[in-house]
Design an enzyme around this catalytic site. Structure first.
Site, PDB file in Angstrom:
ATOM      1  N   HIS A 132      -2.114 -11.168  -1.552  1.00 19.22           N
ATOM      2  CA  HIS A 132      -1.040 -11.597  -0.920  1.00 19.22           C
ATOM      3  C   HIS A 132      -1.432 -12.671   0.124  1.00 19.22           C
ATOM      4  CE1 HIS A 132      -2.413  -8.297   1.846  1.00 19.22           C
ATOM      5  NE2 HIS A 132      -2.364  -9.445   2.728  1.00 19.22           N
TER       6      HIS A 132
HETATM    7  P1  TYD Z   1      -1.728  -2.916   1.511  1.00 21.50           P
HETATM    8  O1  TYD Z   1      -0.985  -4.104   1.823  1.00 21.50           O
HETATM    9  O2  TYD Z   1      -1.518  -2.569   0.124  1.00 21.50           O
HETATM   10  O3  TYD Z   1      -3.037  -3.398   1.866  1.00 21.50           O
HETATM   11  P2  TYD Z   1      -4.043  -4.306   1.353  1.00 21.50           P
HETATM   12  O4  TYD Z   1      -3.437  -5.623   1.220  1.00 21.50           O
HETATM   13  O5  TYD Z   1      -5.476  -4.207   1.939  1.00 21.50           O
HETATM   14  O6  TYD Z   1      -4.242  -4.125  -0.305  1.00 21.50           O
HETATM   15  O7  TYD Z   1      -1.110  -1.707   2.373  1.00 21.50           O
HETATM   16  C1  TYD Z   1      -1.215  -0.415   2.093  1.00 21.50           C
HETATM   17  C2  TYD Z   1      -0.133   0.336   2.728  1.00 21.50           C
HETATM   18  O8  TYD Z   1      -0.355   0.207   4.089  1.00 21.50           O
HETATM   19  C3  TYD Z   1       1.144  -0.438   2.512  1.00 21.50           C
HETATM   20  O9  TYD Z   1       2.239   0.649   1.958  1.00 21.50           O
HETATM   21  C4  TYD Z   1       1.553  -0.868   3.656  1.00 21.50           C
HETATM   22  C5  TYD Z   1       0.924  -0.024   4.779  1.00 21.50           C
HETATM   23  N1  TYD Z   1       0.404  -0.988   6.008  1.00 21.50           N
HETATM   24  C6  TYD Z   1       1.133  -0.529   7.331  1.00 21.50           C
HETATM   25  O10 TYD Z   1       2.046   0.453   7.430  1.00 21.50           O
HETATM   26  N2  TYD Z   1       0.739  -0.932   8.391  1.00 21.50           N
HETATM   27  C7  TYD Z   1      -0.457  -2.015   8.420  1.00 21.50           C
HETATM   28  O11 TYD Z   1      -0.811  -2.619   9.244  1.00 21.50           O
HETATM   29  C8  TYD Z   1      -1.024  -2.472   7.025  1.00 21.50           C
HETATM   30  C9  TYD Z   1      -2.102  -3.414   6.668  1.00 21.50           C
HETATM   31  C10 TYD Z   1      -0.355  -1.786   5.859  1.00 21.50           C
END
Ligand code: TYD
Length: 142
Positions: free
Chosen positions: A56
């Protein structure tokens, strides 16, 4: 799309240790070592083998990622090109500001990846489609 992406910036940061004969200590403060106001931190650990994360970009979030333990690799893409960054030291940070597509890979089993962020979690700031990212990147290049 009605969105104005901000110009992107990716930089490796080297933090000085205040360590002595007892061991190492690194202190990070907002607007000093971290070039923005800190509103959130999160950490990623016990990542399963061969997992890739990220995939992303963000509209405006600024982040610094630091492998406090172990290592991982960030592949990033901006309007200025692509680069890969091995994070393998608590002394090294990767600053990502503006429109930066990021993918993380090669997490070592002991990797604890700390991320310091300029905003609280906001799903609306995420660009999760690579095509949408490329479209916004082309707007920046104009
Ligand atoms: P995700 O965006 O998939 O992580 P990455 O980009 O590292 O692969 O995040 C995993 C889950 O955690 C998703 O449901 C969103 C949640 N999340 C939060 O609630 N708060 C946060 O600060 C972050 C980074 C993720």
């Amino acid at each position: 799309m009605g969105i104005n992406p901000t110009e992107s910036d990716v930089r490796e940061l080297l933090f000085s240790s205040l360590g002595d004969s007892r061991g190492e200590l690194i202190a990070l403060e907002q607007f000093k070592e971290i070039p923005f106001e800190i509103k959130r931190i999160y950490y990623i650990f016990q990542t399963a083998e061969n997992v890739k994360r990220g995939f992303h970009a963000h509209q405006s979030l600024k982040q610094v990622a630091i492998a406090l333990s172990g290592s991982c690799v960030f592949d990033v893409e901006t309007e200025n090109g692509s680069s890969s960054h091995l994070l393998d030291s608590p002394s090294k940070g990767l600053y990502m500001g503006g429109l930066v597509w990021r993918e993380m890979r090669d997490f070592s089993h002991d990797c604890v990846l700390l991320v310091i962020a300029s905003e609280c979690y906001d799903e609306a700031d995420y660009i999760r489609s690579y095509d949408a990212f490329k479209h916004q990147k082309s707007l920046l290049a104009q």
